[in-house]
Each structure stands twice: as C-alpha cells, then as structure tokens.
Design an enzyme around this catalytic site. Structure first.
Site, PDB file in Angstrom:
ATOM      1  N   ARG A 187      -1.279  15.627  12.788  1.00  0.00           N
ATOM      2  CA  ARG A 187      -0.544  14.828  11.757  1.00  0.00           C
ATOM      3  C   ARG A 187      -0.194  16.252  10.733  1.00  0.00           C
ATOM      4  O   ARG A 187      -0.818  16.247   9.787  1.00  0.00           O
ATOM      5  CB  ARG A 187      -1.002  13.866  11.092  1.00  0.00           C
ATOM      6  N   PRO A 188       0.542  16.979  11.135  1.00  0.00           N
ATOM      7  CA  PRO A 188       0.833  18.191  10.375  1.00  0.00           C
ATOM      8  C   PRO A 188       1.568  18.023   8.887  1.00  0.00           C
ATOM      9  O   PRO A 188       2.044  16.812   8.726  1.00  0.00           O
ATOM     10  CB  PRO A 188       1.750  19.277  11.317  1.00  0.00           C
ATOM     11  N   ILE A 189       1.518  19.023   8.128  1.00  0.00           N
ATOM     12  CA  ILE A 189       2.302  18.671   6.709  1.00  0.00           C
ATOM     13  C   ILE A 189       3.459  19.922   6.861  1.00  0.00           C
ATOM     14  O   ILE A 189       3.622  20.478   5.690  1.00  0.00           O
ATOM     15  CB  ILE A 189       1.222  18.822   5.701  1.00  0.00           C
ATOM     16  N   ASP A 190       3.724  20.611   7.717  1.00  0.00           N
ATOM     17  CA  ASP A 190       4.835  21.468   8.084  1.00  0.00           C
ATOM     18  C   ASP A 190       6.055  20.947   7.014  1.00  0.00           C
ATOM     19  O   ASP A 190       6.533  21.709   6.165  1.00  0.00           O
ATOM     20  CB  ASP A 190       5.086  22.089   9.145  1.00  0.00           C
TER      21      ASP A 190
ATOM     22  N   LYS B 295       0.781  -1.176  -0.053  1.00  0.00           N
ATOM     23  CA  LYS B 295       0.017  -0.041   0.020  1.00  0.00           C
ATOM     24  C   LYS B 295       0.932   1.178  -0.129  1.00  0.00           C
ATOM     25  O   LYS B 295       0.720   1.937  -0.961  1.00  0.00           O
ATOM     26  CB  LYS B 295      -0.774  -0.140   1.135  1.00  0.00           C
ATOM     27  N   ASN B 296       1.720   1.313   0.806  1.00  0.00           N
ATOM     28  CA  ASN B 296       2.713   2.483   1.054  1.00  0.00           C
ATOM     29  C   ASN B 296       3.621   2.780  -0.009  1.00  0.00           C
ATOM     30  O   ASN B 296       4.499   3.979  -0.218  1.00  0.00           O
ATOM     31  CB  ASN B 296       3.414   2.345   2.318  1.00  0.00           C
TER      32      ASN B 296
ATOM     33  N   ASP C 124       3.861   0.792  11.776  1.00  0.00           N
ATOM     34  CA  ASP C 124       2.682   0.147  11.310  1.00  0.00           C
ATOM     35  C   ASP C 124       2.511  -1.035  11.674  1.00  0.00           C
ATOM     36  O   ASP C 124       1.505  -2.048  11.619  1.00  0.00           O
ATOM     37  CB  ASP C 124       2.802   0.252   9.880  1.00  0.00           C
TER      38      ASP C 124
ATOM     39  N   ARG D  27      -9.074  -0.046   4.429  1.00  0.00           N
ATOM     40  CA  ARG D  27      -8.151   1.064   3.780  1.00  0.00           C
ATOM     41  C   ARG D  27      -7.117   0.354   3.376  1.00  0.00           C
ATOM     42  O   ARG D  27      -6.317   0.948   2.342  1.00  0.00           O
ATOM     43  CB  ARG D  27      -7.966   2.279   4.755  1.00  0.00           C
TER      44      ARG D  27
ATOM     45  N   CYS E  51      -5.636   8.330   9.283  1.00  0.00           N
ATOM     46  CA  CYS E  51      -5.701   7.606  10.475  1.00  0.00           C
ATOM     47  C   CYS E  51      -5.681   8.459  11.461  1.00  0.00           C
ATOM     48  O   CYS E  51      -4.704   9.244  11.370  1.00  0.00           O
ATOM     49  CB  CYS E  51      -4.826   6.504  10.305  1.00  0.00           C
TER      50      CYS E  51
ATOM     51  N   ARG F 130      -4.486  10.289   3.871  1.00  0.00           N
ATOM     52  CA  ARG F 130      -3.319  11.249   3.806  1.00  0.00           C
ATOM     53  C   ARG F 130      -2.510  11.322   2.650  1.00  0.00           C
ATOM     54  O   ARG F 130      -1.876  12.324   2.418  1.00  0.00           O
ATOM     55  CB  ARG F 130      -2.511  10.710   5.049  1.00  0.00           C
TER      56      ARG F 130
HETATM   57  C1  UD1 Z   1       3.986   7.275   6.306  1.00  0.00           C
HETATM   58  C2  UD1 Z   1       2.920   5.815   5.982  1.00  0.00           C
HETATM   59  C3  UD1 Z   1       2.446   5.376   7.472  1.00  0.00           C
HETATM   60  C4  UD1 Z   1       3.381   5.371   8.287  1.00  0.00           C
HETATM   61  C5  UD1 Z   1       4.512   6.506   8.515  1.00  0.00           C
HETATM   62  C6  UD1 Z   1       5.781   6.195   9.399  1.00  0.00           C
HETATM   63  C7  UD1 Z   1       2.434   5.903   3.850  1.00  0.00           C
HETATM   64  C8  UD1 Z   1       1.131   6.347   2.635  1.00  0.00           C
HETATM   65  N1  UD1 Z   1       1.868   6.244   5.033  1.00  0.00           N
HETATM   66  O1  UD1 Z   1       3.014   8.129   6.832  1.00  0.00           O
HETATM   67  O2  UD1 Z   1       1.641   4.137   7.124  1.00  0.00           O
HETATM   68  O3  UD1 Z   1       2.870   4.818   9.385  1.00  0.00           O
HETATM   69  O4  UD1 Z   1       4.951   6.978   7.311  1.00  0.00           O
HETATM   70  O5  UD1 Z   1       6.204   5.102   8.909  1.00  0.00           O
HETATM   71  O6  UD1 Z   1       3.616   5.769   3.392  1.00  0.00           O
HETATM   72  N2  UD1 Z   1       5.429  14.855  10.598  1.00  0.00           N
HETATM   73  C9  UD1 Z   1       5.378  16.136  10.997  1.00  0.00           C
HETATM   74  N3  UD1 Z   1       4.984  17.090   9.886  1.00  0.00           N
HETATM   75  C10 UD1 Z   1       5.257  16.852   8.428  1.00  0.00           C
HETATM   76  C11 UD1 Z   1       5.278  15.421   8.328  1.00  0.00           C
HETATM   77  C12 UD1 Z   1       5.083  14.426   9.324  1.00  0.00           C
HETATM   78  O7  UD1 Z   1       5.451  16.652  12.095  1.00  0.00           O
HETATM   79  O8  UD1 Z   1       4.819  17.742   7.663  1.00  0.00           O
HETATM   80  C13 UD1 Z   1       5.386  13.856  11.669  1.00  0.00           C
HETATM   81  C14 UD1 Z   1       4.101  13.007  11.880  1.00  0.00           C
HETATM   82  O9  UD1 Z   1       2.979  13.632  12.312  1.00  0.00           O
HETATM   83  C15 UD1 Z   1       4.679  11.964  12.591  1.00  0.00           C
HETATM   84  C16 UD1 Z   1       5.929  11.744  12.062  1.00  0.00           C
HETATM   85  O10 UD1 Z   1       6.337  13.062  11.151  1.00  0.00           O
HETATM   86  O11 UD1 Z   1       4.688  12.109  14.037  1.00  0.00           O
HETATM   87  C17 UD1 Z   1       6.269  10.570  11.043  1.00  0.00           C
HETATM   88  O12 UD1 Z   1       5.250  10.867   9.864  1.00  0.00           O
HETATM   89  P1  UD1 Z   1       5.416  10.485   8.452  1.00  0.00           P
HETATM   90  O13 UD1 Z   1       6.795   9.544   8.167  1.00  0.00           O
HETATM   91  O14 UD1 Z   1       5.493  11.627   7.566  1.00  0.00           O
HETATM   92  O15 UD1 Z   1       4.350   9.445   7.939  1.00  0.00           O
HETATM   93  P2  UD1 Z   1       3.303   9.485   7.003  1.00  0.00           P
HETATM   94  O16 UD1 Z   1       4.195   9.987   5.476  1.00  0.00           O
HETATM   95  O17 UD1 Z   1       2.278  10.322   6.930  1.00  0.00           O
END
Ligand code: UD1
Length: 415
Positions: A121-124, A22-23, A303, A395, A116, A92
């Site tokens: 879960r910010p996108i900064d 999936k990822n 995961d 999902r 989820c 996401r």
């Molecule tokens: C991806 C995976 C998800 C997995 C996660 C961690 C996909 C589609 N999803 O999610 O299954 O659980 O990696 O292995 O591949 N963060 C911030 N700001 C940001 C981005 C992330 O603070 O802009 C934080 C998140 O809140 C979290 C941490 O960084 O605490 C890790 O998140 P991230 O590795 O980005 O996970 P995802 O890409 O959302």
C-alpha cells in the site's frame, strides 16, 4: 489473547442502528485541523481507528472530547508537526493528517502509514500530488518531511485513489489559486468530506465526479456536521441477515448508497425494503450465486468483498469474484475453507463453489473486512467457532458483538 466465540445457526431477528461512516469520519477528523474554531462531528463511532486518530491529533496539540455521541475537535493551537512512527503504523488514515497539517501550518513530518494488510500500500500518489501542489518533499527512506505553501495546479491521479483524492483536497483548500484533481475518486464518503469542507468555507466543486475544482480560500471556520451513515457496516448486517435466514431492520441507514449490495439480494429468496433511512430485510436463508468485480465507486466496493464471498460460499451454485483494487485481499479465504467452504483463489479471482453448510472452527482474522467475513461465516456455521484477531474488527465496527447479540446471535468476546 482476545477472541470471539460464536455458536452459529441462530436466525437474526430485530433492529440494529448504523454508525457514521468510518471512511467519512476519519478524513473529517483530519479536516478539523484546518480551522482554529471548534468542529463537531456528530454520531462519531468509538471504533479503534477513531481512537488512534484522536491520539495522533493529541500529539499535534489538538484537543478532542466526546460529548454523548458527538466528537468535538478543538484545533485552536497546533503545537507540533511530527507524527510518531508508531502512530503512523496504527492506521493508514494517519496520512490524511499530513494534508490538513500542511494547509494549516505549512509543515509535516511523518513515516509510511500502516493499515490493514491487503498487500503493498504505497503512498506515491499522495507524495507526487503534494509535490505537484508545490510542497517540497524530503525523504531519507524512513522519515518524510514536507513543507511549503500550495499553489494552484492540476493533479492527475494515475488511479482513482480514495485516500490520495482526500489528502490532495485537504492539502489544497487554502492554496494560492485554483487546484484541479483529475481522475479523482468518486466515493460517497469523499462527497461527504467535501460537503463538510464547504460548510467550513472551502470552495470545492465537482463532488461525485472524476474532476474536482478547489478554489483556495484564506481561512476555514468551525462547523457542526453529521457524516453519512456507514454503507459498509450496513452491508455487513444485511449479509448477516441473509446468511442466517433472518429478518432485520437496519436504522440510520443510507438507503441510497446501498443498492450495490441490495440489488444483488432483491430476488425471490430475499426481500429488501428501503425507505427513509430504514432498510428491512427478510431472508429465507437461501443464497443465489452471483459474479462481481470490485472497483472504485460506482463499482462494487472492495470493502464488501470478503463479507460477500462469505455469503457466496453458501450459495446454490458457482460465483466468480474479481478483486481489482487491492493485490492481496483474499487472505481470509483460508479460514473460510477451513470452515468447509470451497473457494479457489487464482490471481485476482476467487471462484466460490457453494457448499450446503459450514462448520465451526478456530480461525484468525487478519484484517478488518476479512475478519467481518469470517464472523459472518461463523454465524451461519454449525457448531462453535473461535475467531482470533478481533482487534482488526474493532478498527471499523463499533460494538460488533453487542449489536449482533441484540439481534439474537450467540457471540461472546473472551479476554
Ligand atoms: C480507502 C478506504 C478503504 C478502501 C479503499 C478502496 C479509507 C479510510 N479507507 O483506502 O477502506 O478499501 O479506499 O475503496 O477511506 N495506491 C497506490 N499509491 C497510492 C495510493 C494508493 O498505489 O499512493 C493503490 C493502493 O495500493 C490500492 C489502490 O491504489 O491498490 C486503491 O487504494 P486507495 O483508494 O488509495 O485506498 P485507501 O485510500 O488506502
């Protein structure tokens, strides 16, 4: 309201086939937008996250079609740059489309993505990365508009975020000049995405390391790509076998990237063989306690945390599990404790005091992997469990109850 009714204590026996990860598939679907030519993603699972992403792509004018197990993506014509809020909220991974769209058309309009419920879960990291690449970002608190053309630059991530790494790659493949990503995530799914992009004509090196170099190219071409097998799905069925004292053969498995979990099982209560994409596990149902801490690859994957805790709830001793990636990933523990588990959560750590047995209950799955963990507990529990919230499980697990049934589990989906 849909639910799974699971009658536990059936020993799982037989063979189960694993889907493409999936990822890996989700960012690859977004990557398909980078070219006017057709892209074929092989063995693509029809999980609901994939179906939601197909809907998003459709809004942009991208045509998709399943041919047998393969997904064909035709981005010949891009007719829009807006991702509606209700679709952004669906998953996401909608955020990946932003990076790809920017490379292809130079503009994207979107809102905060959903996904989820694992805490904030910010996108900064994504937004700051796009700014560093040279894109202009306008954010009115609801709608985010990004436009421009990427120029080669160095993006340093504060945390090795999987999604941000992938999005910045997608947003920089056609940049003018070279981009470097420092503290990039190293997950195998990212290595696979880079493999696909390079097969489309991208010039990305350093895959699997914390430092990626992306030399911008003029254009990308179509490709036919077989994504890696889903290591999280594999791990989930391995745990199902352990918890039910089963003997299961897992085919189309990634035998390399699964040692994070099989290493924990290769002990005197469980035998695991891995050869040529096939993993065979033979368990006597006894679970040995172990401690682990989640983290970015190569650490234990977050995961697999809930499924592992479900297993450790039946271990002959105490295990300590530390979650370092997400702030709120122990929500499912309440359901396990209702089923008789003895798990205490304090801050980022869960202490599992192994119990001899679990019992069936009516419980709620609140997220994808937590939901899987609850179902695994139900498979090992005495009596019937009614698990609500199956849409979360859909999902990420294709034909979850069908595959378990074929292994001899007593599980029904009730509509
Ligand atoms: C991806 C995976 C998800 C997995 C996660 C961690 C996909 C589609 N999803 O999610 O299954 O659980 O990696 O292995 O591949 N963060 C911030 N700001 C940001 C981005 C992330 O603070 O802009 C934080 C998140 O809140 C979290 C941490 O960084 O605490 C890790 O998140 P991230 O590795 O980005 O996970 P995802 O890409 O959302």
């Amino acid at each position: 309201m849909e639910k799974f009714v699971i009658r536990g204590r059936n020993r799982l026996y037989g063979s189960v086939r694993i889907e493409s990860a999936k990822n890996a598939v989700l960012p690859m679907m977004a990557a398909s937008v980078l070219t006017k030519e057709k892209v074929v993603i092989e063995n693509c699972p029809k999980i609901s996250d994939v179906l939601s992403l197909i809907e998003i792509l459709g809004r942009l004018g991208v045509k998709t079609e399943f041919y047998n197990e393969n997904l064909i993506v035709d981005s010949g014509e891009i007719t829009g740059d807006k991702i509606p809020e209700y679709l952004m909220k669906e998953l996401r991974s909608s955020i990946f489309v932003v990076g790809a769209l920017l490379s292809r058309t130079g503009s994207a309009e979107f809102s905060l993505p959903g996904g989820c419920n694992l805490g904030e879960r910010p996108i900064d990291f994504h937004i700051n990365g796009l700014k560093t690449l040279g894109y202009s970002v306008a954010d009115d608190g609801e709608i985010i508009k990004v436009s421009g053309k990427a120029t080669g630059s160095t993006v340093k991530l504060p945390f090795a975020s999987v999604g941000a790494t992938e999005n910045i790659i997608l947003a920089s493949v056609t940049a003018k000049g070279a981009t470097e990503i420092i503290n990039a995530a190293r997950e195998p799914e990212i290595v696979d995405l880079i493999g696909m992009l390079n097969s489309m004509g991208a010039k990305i090196s350093g895959a699997g390391t914390g430092r990626l170099s992306i030399e911008g190219v003029e254009r990308l071409y179509g490709t036919r790509y077989k994504p890696m097998s889903d290591r999280i799905e594999t791990g989930t069925y391995l745990i199902a076998a352990v918890m039910t004292g089963g003997k299961v053969r897992i085919t189309n498995a990634d035998t390399e990237n699964i040692s994070f979990i099989t290493d924990k099982f290769c002990n005197n209560t469980c035998k695991v063989d891995r050869i040529n994409g096939i993993i065979t596990i033979n368990s006597d149902g006894k679970v040995r306690p172990f401690d682990f801490s989640t983290g970015p690859f190569p650490a234990f994957p977050t995961d697999m945390q809930p499924q592992s805790v479900a297993m450790l709830s039946l271990a002959g001793g105490i295990s300590r599990v530390k979650e370092t990636v997400f702030k709120n990933r122990f929500g499912y523990v309440e359901s396990l404790n209702k089923m008789g588990a003895a798990i205490k959560v304090e801050g980022d750590t869960a202490t599992c005091y192994g119990v001899r047995r679990l019992h069936g209950e009516t419980v709620w799955a609140g997220d994808l992997r937590g939901g899987a963990g609850i179902c695994l507990a139900a498979l090992a529990a005495e009596g019937d469990s009614h698990v609500y919230g199956v849409e979360h499980i859909d999902r990420g697990y294709y034909a979850f109850e069908g595959k378990l049934k074929s292994l001899g589990a007593d599980i029904e989906r009730i509509y």
